[in-house]
Design an enzyme around this catalytic site. Structure first.
Site, PDB file in Angstrom:
ATOM      1  N   GLU A  45     -31.551 -35.715  27.479  1.00  0.00           N
ATOM      2  CA  GLU A  45     -32.463 -36.863  27.312  1.00  0.00           C
ATOM      3  C   GLU A  45     -32.677 -37.561  28.645  1.00  0.00           C
ATOM      4  OE1 GLU A  45     -34.830 -37.834  25.477  1.00  0.00           O
ATOM      5  OE2 GLU A  45     -33.708 -38.312  23.665  1.00  0.00           O
ATOM      6  N   THR A  80     -42.238 -41.508  27.347  1.00  0.00           N
ATOM      7  CA  THR A  80     -41.143 -42.457  27.083  1.00  0.00           C
ATOM      8  C   THR A  80     -40.818 -43.261  28.344  1.00  0.00           C
ATOM      9  OG1 THR A  80     -40.218 -41.058  25.375  1.00  0.00           O
ATOM     10  CG2 THR A  80     -38.715 -42.620  26.381  1.00  0.00           C
TER      11      THR A  80
END
Ligand code: HSE
Length: 324
Positions: free
Chosen positions: A144, A197
């Protein structure tokens, strides 16, 4: 020891409205389907992509799956407790990862987390499960970090474990599986608007007024209590987010219209999925979730925004083997 396994890793909804970076849950669909194989080239990690029109980094240093795998391998090199299978693996094998199906990157449905979870879970299975599933979250998080610069766990933890998950603390990592009712369904819409993101995090406030913090933690506690009690109306009214939603909603054309349409169609409540642009709404029945998904689609269609909808239950198991 089997040499190749095929893994399903679920899409996830991070934040669940009020719980920025600390709450998430797993969906039954969509998901990634990835094969993980042991090869005879010690130390090598190779990625192959079998999905047409999918642009993912094939450089192992930039791909979320292989960054997570490398974090697990680095751990195995230093850990004394994972046994002889792991040591044997490191000196004799490499890994090949093949992507068969992929959640759309940039959808806000945990695409990078699903791939990272699939990789570390697949390797763990091939090694004879030296680590518990919950121990894999720390490695999947590193993937991530490669995707958006921050190793948040609110997508990877539910992707690995399934169900609803609270990240109580990051340092040290403390991930808590939450109880939730069986009769909870989700309508999802993915309007085809590109939001990274990384960008959606940059626009968030660094400081939060105390009065907003009070409302926010009231909602987080309300949501956790509503899930534990199976209280649908408490779940619905706790989905408010006074900190992140007002900022990020500006990135999603039609957001408030779609949310209103979902409520009119019978949703308990809804919000942005992760960093968007996808939105989710909880419903008490599968039929209501279908009606809400239709309302979502109609709203974005009317605005001329292409979209994809899903109706799903809550994924109880998380990442799993589907063929070996
Ligand atoms: N908690 C993360 C965020 C999830 O909202 O930025 C990203 O999908």
């Amino acid at each position: 020891m089997s040499k190749t396994i095929k893994i399903f890793s679920p899409a996830t909804v991070a934040n669940i409205g009020c719980g920025f970076d600390v709450l998430g849950f797993a969906l039954e669909k969509p998901g990634d389907v990835i094969s993980v194989s042991l090869t005879d080239t010690p130390g090598s990690i190779v990625i192959r992509n079998e999905i047409a029109n999918l642009n993912i980094p094939l450089d192992p240093a930039r791909n979320t799956t292989t960054v997570a795998l490398q974090a697990y391998l680095d751990f195995l090199k230093t850990d004394k407790h994972t046994g002889t299978t792991a040591s044997h693996f490191i000196s004799n094998h490499g890994i090949e990862v093949i992507f068969h199906e992929k959640i759309k990157p940039g959808s806000g449905l945990g695409s990078s987390s699903a791939s990272a979870a699939a990789g570390v879970f697949g390797l763990n299975v091939l090694l004879g499960n030296p680590l518990k599933k919950s121990d894999l979250v720390q490695f999947a998080m590193q993937g991530e970090s490669a995707a958006c610069g921050v190793a948040h766990a609110d997508n990877v933890a539910p992707a690995v474990l399934g169900g609803f998950v609270l990240v109580r603390s990051y340092m040290p990592l403390d991930v808590v599986a939450l109880p939730y009712p069986d009769n909870l369904f989700v309508a999802i819409v993915h309007p085809q608007i590109e939001i990274l993101t990384e960008d959606a995090r940059k626009i968030l406030p660094e400081l939060v007024p105390l009065k907003d913090a009070v409302r926010q933690w009231g909602n987080v506690a309300g949501l956790v209590a509503g899930l534990a009690k199976g209280d649908h109306t408490l779940i619905g009214r706790s989905l408010q987010d006074v900190i992140v939603e007002p900022v990020r909603a500006t990135l999603i054309s039609g957001y408030y219209e779609a949310k209103q349409a979902a409520m009119t169609a019978g949703a308990l409540g809804g919000n942005i999925s992760g960093s968007g642009p996808s939105m989710f709404a909880f419903c008490s029945t599968f039929e209501t979730a279908e009606a809400v998904a239709k309302a979502f689609a109609e709203t974005f269609n009317a605005l001329g925004i292409e979209n994809q909808v899903y109706v799903s239950g809550i994924n109880k198991e998380g990442v799993r083997v589907i063929a070996d």
